[in-house]
Design a protein around this motif. Structure first.
Motif, PDB file in Angstrom:
ATOM      1  N   THR A   1      -2.762  -2.385  -4.918  1.00 13.08           N
ATOM      2  CA  THR A   1      -3.613  -1.211  -4.725  1.00 13.08           C
ATOM      3  C   THR A   1      -2.857  -0.113  -4.011  1.00 13.08           C
TER       4      THR A   1
ATOM      5  N   LYS B   1      -6.076   2.849  -7.887  1.00 10.68           N
ATOM      6  CA  LYS B   1      -5.410   1.549  -7.925  1.00 10.68           C
ATOM      7  C   LYS B   1      -4.298   1.561  -8.964  1.00 10.68           C
TER       8      LYS B   1
ATOM      9  N   THR C   1      -2.248   2.721 -13.928  1.00  8.45           N
ATOM     10  CA  THR C   1      -3.065   3.244 -12.844  1.00  8.45           C
ATOM     11  C   THR C   1      -4.468   3.583 -13.347  1.00  8.45           C
TER      12      THR C   1
ATOM     13  N   ASN D   1      -1.963  -7.643  -9.176  1.00  8.86           N
ATOM     14  CA  ASN D   1      -2.609  -6.452  -8.643  1.00  8.86           C
ATOM     15  C   ASN D   1      -1.881  -5.872  -7.444  1.00  8.86           C
TER      16      ASN D   1
ATOM     17  N   GLU E   1       0.853  -1.192   0.000  1.00  9.90           N
ATOM     18  CA  GLU E   1       0.000   0.000   0.000  1.00  9.90           C
ATOM     19  C   GLU E   1       0.881   1.231   0.000  1.00  9.90           C
TER      20      GLU E   1
ATOM     21  N   LYS F   1      -9.506   5.528  -3.520  1.00  9.19           N
ATOM     22  CA  LYS F   1      -9.805   4.252  -4.177  1.00  9.19           C
ATOM     23  C   LYS F   1      -8.959   4.063  -5.441  1.00  9.19           C
TER      24      LYS F   1
END
Length: 115
Positions: free
Chosen positions: A112, A84, A42, A110, A11, A82
């Protein structure tokens, strides 16, 4: 299929200040015995700059890239981000360069991002 790359941190945390950019560093580790190409995307490309956004990592090596959140014109409201990022990767032959990497040549991993 196991992940080709280890991503640290999982993160991202940005400090959103008016008229100031904020950057985070991401380290990709290739734990395989193969060359691995990566491409970073992104959901909000106008908000973030990723450099480099493509590359090839040698076996058992690491690569660092920087994600920069562009300067905000007004103070953002307090909220959960939100946005990503997608880090795509695939095994490539020795000699592959950044110019050879396209969206169609990579598989998905993935990652985030949060503020």
């Amino acid at each position: 299929m196991a992940q080709l790359l280890e991503i640290q941190p999982q993160e991202l945390k940005f400090v959103a200040e008016v008229k100031k950019q904020s950057s985070c560093s991401i380290c990709l580790t290739n734990n395989t015995y193969h060359n691995v190409a990566f491409k970073v995307k992104t959901t909000t490309p106008k908000k973030y700059c990723v450099r480099p956004n493509v590359g090839v990592i040698d076996p058992k090596s690491t690569c660092e890239f920087i994600v920069t959140m562009q300067a905000q014109k007004v103070a953002p409201p307090v909220m959960v981000c939100k946005d990503k990022f997608l880090i795509q990767s695939t095994v490539v032959p020795v000699g592959t360069t950044e110019k050879d990497i396209t969206s169609s040549t990579v598989a998905r991993i993935n990652c985030t991002v949060t503020n």
